[in-house]
Design a protein around this motif. Structure first.
Motif, PDB file in Angstrom:
ATOM      1  N   PHE A 122       1.126  -1.321   0.078  1.00 34.81           N
ATOM      2  CA  PHE A 122       0.256  -0.207  -0.553  1.00 34.81           C
ATOM      3  C   PHE A 122       1.034   1.548   0.236  1.00 34.81           C
ATOM      4  O   PHE A 122       0.220   2.063  -0.517  1.00 34.81           O
ATOM      5  CB  PHE A 122      -0.752   0.376   1.214  1.00 34.81           C
ATOM      6  N   ARG A 123       2.345   1.668   0.057  1.00 35.60           N
ATOM      7  CA  ARG A 123       3.342   2.607   0.117  1.00 35.60           C
ATOM      8  C   ARG A 123       2.911   3.173  -1.345  1.00 35.60           C
ATOM      9  O   ARG A 123       2.315   4.428  -0.781  1.00 35.60           O
ATOM     10  CB  ARG A 123       4.209   2.335   1.241  1.00 35.60           C
ATOM     11  N   SER A 124       3.508   2.646  -1.973  1.00 35.46           N
ATOM     12  CA  SER A 124       2.497   3.315  -3.283  1.00 35.46           C
ATOM     13  C   SER A 124       1.337   3.681  -3.778  1.00 35.46           C
ATOM     14  O   SER A 124       1.632   4.423  -4.564  1.00 35.46           O
ATOM     15  CB  SER A 124       3.000   2.419  -4.414  1.00 35.46           C
ATOM     16  N   ASN A 125       0.681   3.789  -3.238  1.00 41.76           N
ATOM     17  CA  ASN A 125      -0.977   3.831  -3.378  1.00 41.76           C
ATOM     18  C   ASN A 125      -0.835   5.578  -2.664  1.00 41.76           C
ATOM     19  O   ASN A 125      -0.490   5.622  -2.024  1.00 41.76           O
ATOM     20  CB  ASN A 125      -1.640   3.172  -2.909  1.00 41.76           C
ATOM     21  N   PRO A 126      -1.002   6.495  -4.063  1.00 44.07           N
ATOM     22  CA  PRO A 126      -1.237   7.713  -3.756  1.00 44.07           C
ATOM     23  C   PRO A 126      -2.087   8.285  -2.904  1.00 44.07           C
ATOM     24  O   PRO A 126      -1.735   9.056  -1.983  1.00 44.07           O
ATOM     25  CB  PRO A 126      -1.878   8.171  -4.909  1.00 44.07           C
ATOM     26  N   ARG A 127      -3.253   7.889  -2.426  1.00 42.68           N
ATOM     27  CA  ARG A 127      -3.843   7.983  -1.630  1.00 42.68           C
ATOM     28  C   ARG A 127      -4.467   7.218  -0.278  1.00 42.68           C
ATOM     29  O   ARG A 127      -4.608   7.349   0.789  1.00 42.68           O
ATOM     30  CB  ARG A 127      -5.445   7.050  -2.120  1.00 42.68           C
ATOM     31  N   MET A 128      -2.815   7.015  -0.334  1.00 37.17           N
ATOM     32  CA  MET A 128      -3.034   5.965   0.949  1.00 37.17           C
ATOM     33  C   MET A 128      -1.104   6.969   1.792  1.00 37.17           C
ATOM     34  O   MET A 128      -0.509   6.902   2.897  1.00 37.17           O
ATOM     35  CB  MET A 128      -2.057   4.572   1.185  1.00 37.17           C
ATOM     36  N   GLY A 129      -0.751   7.547   0.998  1.00 38.60           N
ATOM     37  CA  GLY A 129       0.588   9.011   1.417  1.00 38.60           C
ATOM     38  C   GLY A 129       0.021   9.395   2.753  1.00 38.60           C
ATOM     39  O   GLY A 129       1.244   9.647   3.492  1.00 38.60           O
ATOM     40  N   MET A 130      -0.644  10.241   3.262  1.00 43.01           N
ATOM     41  CA  MET A 130      -0.788  10.525   4.154  1.00 43.01           C
ATOM     42  C   MET A 130      -0.933   9.408   5.514  1.00 43.01           C
ATOM     43  O   MET A 130      -0.299   9.714   6.565  1.00 43.01           O
ATOM     44  CB  MET A 130      -2.189  11.244   4.336  1.00 43.01           C
ATOM     45  N   ILE A 131      -0.987   8.613   5.121  1.00 42.74           N
ATOM     46  CA  ILE A 131      -1.236   7.292   6.405  1.00 42.74           C
ATOM     47  C   ILE A 131       0.333   7.303   6.438  1.00 42.74           C
ATOM     48  O   ILE A 131       0.208   7.256   7.871  1.00 42.74           O
ATOM     49  CB  ILE A 131      -2.040   6.295   5.930  1.00 42.74           C
ATOM     50  N   TYR A 132       0.988   6.864   5.121  1.00 41.66           N
ATOM     51  CA  TYR A 132       2.739   6.330   5.811  1.00 41.66           C
ATOM     52  C   TYR A 132       3.333   7.333   5.860  1.00 41.66           C
ATOM     53  O   TYR A 132       4.086   6.977   6.467  1.00 41.66           O
ATOM     54  CB  TYR A 132       2.684   6.035   4.590  1.00 41.66           C
ATOM     55  N   ARG A 133       2.608   8.927   5.930  1.00 44.92           N
ATOM     56  CA  ARG A 133       3.579   9.743   6.393  1.00 44.92           C
ATOM     57  C   ARG A 133       3.611   9.883   8.012  1.00 44.92           C
ATOM     58  O   ARG A 133       3.840   9.834   8.384  1.00 44.92           O
ATOM     59  CB  ARG A 133       3.362  11.031   6.058  1.00 44.92           C
ATOM     60  N   GLN A 134       2.522   9.886   8.620  1.00 46.62           N
ATOM     61  CA  GLN A 134       1.634   9.478   9.764  1.00 46.62           C
ATOM     62  C   GLN A 134       2.968   8.500  10.535  1.00 46.62           C
ATOM     63  O   GLN A 134       3.312   8.193  11.558  1.00 46.62           O
ATOM     64  CB  GLN A 134       0.418   9.434  10.016  1.00 46.62           C
ATOM     65  N   LEU A 135       2.608   6.950   9.470  1.00 49.03           N
ATOM     66  CA  LEU A 135       3.592   5.628   9.656  1.00 49.03           C
ATOM     67  C   LEU A 135       5.350   6.305  10.376  1.00 49.03           C
ATOM     68  O   LEU A 135       5.313   5.821  11.043  1.00 49.03           O
ATOM     69  CB  LEU A 135       3.320   4.784   9.022  1.00 49.03           C
ATOM     70  N   ASP A 136       6.328   6.700   9.202  1.00 50.21           N
ATOM     71  CA  ASP A 136       7.547   6.651   9.254  1.00 50.21           C
ATOM     72  C   ASP A 136       7.490   7.895  10.612  1.00 50.21           C
ATOM     73  O   ASP A 136       8.364   7.930  10.772  1.00 50.21           O
ATOM     74  CB  ASP A 136       6.849   7.815   8.036  1.00 50.21           C
ATOM     75  N   LYS A 137       6.557   8.711  11.059  1.00 50.37           N
ATOM     76  CA  LYS A 137       6.613   9.736  12.215  1.00 50.37           C
ATOM     77  C   LYS A 137       6.906   8.553  13.369  1.00 50.37           C
ATOM     78  O   LYS A 137       6.724   9.332  15.026  1.00 50.37           O
ATOM     79  CB  LYS A 137       5.843  10.587  12.276  1.00 50.37           C
ATOM     80  N   LEU A 138       5.963   7.412  13.746  1.00 52.74           N
ATOM     81  CA  LEU A 138       5.862   6.569  15.038  1.00 52.74           C
ATOM     82  C   LEU A 138       6.986   6.690  15.399  1.00 52.74           C
ATOM     83  O   LEU A 138       7.931   6.147  14.882  1.00 52.74           O
ATOM     84  CB  LEU A 138       4.491   5.555  15.066  1.00 52.74           C
ATOM     85  N   GLN A 139       7.263   6.259  16.814  1.00 54.81           N
ATOM     86  CA  GLN A 139       8.215   6.338  17.535  1.00 54.81           C
ATOM     87  C   GLN A 139       7.764   5.110  17.841  1.00 54.81           C
ATOM     88  O   GLN A 139       8.893   4.453  18.973  1.00 54.81           O
ATOM     89  CB  GLN A 139       8.494   7.393  18.575  1.00 54.81           C
ATOM     90  N   ASP A 140       6.649   4.206  18.221  1.00 61.16           N
ATOM     91  CA  ASP A 140       6.030   2.920  18.742  1.00 61.16           C
ATOM     92  C   ASP A 140       6.407   1.745  17.863  1.00 61.16           C
ATOM     93  O   ASP A 140       5.642   0.830  18.191  1.00 61.16           O
ATOM     94  CB  ASP A 140       4.906   3.486  19.751  1.00 61.16           C
ATOM     95  N   LYS A 141       6.960   1.480  16.728  1.00 58.02           N
ATOM     96  CA  LYS A 141       6.548   0.701  15.422  1.00 58.02           C
ATOM     97  C   LYS A 141       6.600  -0.888  16.545  1.00 58.02           C
ATOM     98  O   LYS A 141       5.807  -1.462  16.290  1.00 58.02           O
ATOM     99  CB  LYS A 141       7.239   1.339  14.560  1.00 58.02           C
ATOM    100  N   ASP A 142       7.911  -1.132  17.309  1.00 57.11           N
ATOM    101  CA  ASP A 142       8.369  -2.552  17.871  1.00 57.11           C
ATOM    102  C   ASP A 142       7.043  -2.257  18.166  1.00 57.11           C
ATOM    103  O   ASP A 142       7.262  -4.068  18.721  1.00 57.11           O
ATOM    104  CB  ASP A 142       9.396  -2.008  18.220  1.00 57.11           C
TER     105      ASP A 142
END
Length: 150
Positions: free
Chosen positions: A124-144
């Motif tokens: 899904f990362r390359s889906n243009p409609r999901m760009g904002m979601i993955y920008r938010q995911l990139d900022k999350l500090q608690d992925k693990d």
């Protein structure tokens, strides 16, 4: 979870749930938690009095479960507790916290939502409609922690 309890109560008492309950609550939970698309489709056909296979299958497999590879909907209809709070009044009386992801009292939709986005990032990362979601995911500090918690 108040939203799930209310949707199931309504379903079992009336053999009915409105579109938002089916899509945003039970369908979203099925998608995020990895329920087999065919199983949720069969369940909807069994429990709702107003379902017809010719309508239910495309809606469930395409829209709810995104199991058609994006033919019906260009992105999955996945949502966190925050979206559920904005679109309904379920969270108002729910004991779970919609602002946290991995604490003991966190709304399950939050960790499941972010885990889903992490798990299917390659798809899904390359889906243009999901760009904002993955920008938010990139900022999350608690992925693990999200991965371990979900």
């Amino acid at each position: 979870m108040t939203c799930m309890a209310e949707c199931f109560r309504n379903t079992f008492e009336h053999a009915y749930a409105h579109h938002i309950q089916r899509l945003m609550i039970t369908g979203n939970f099925a998608l995020l938690s990895g329920v087999d698309p065919q199983q949720i489709s069969e369940w909807y056909l069994a429990v709702y009095a107003d379902t017809y296979e010719w309508v239910e299958l495309p809606n469930t497999l395409g829209m709810v479960m995104h199991a058609d590879g994006g033919l019906l909907a260009s992105k999955p209809y996945a949502a966190s507790g925050n979206y559920i709070q904005k679109m309904s009044n379920y969270c108002k009386h729910c004991p779970y916290n919609i602002k946290t992801r991995t604490e003991a009292d966190s709304c399950s939709f939050n960790s499941l939502y972010w885990y889903f986005m992490i798990r299917y990032e390659g798809l899904f990362r390359s889906n243009p409609r999901m760009g904002m979601i993955y920008r938010q995911l990139d900022k999350l500090q608690d992925k693990d922690e999200i991965i371990a918690y979900a």
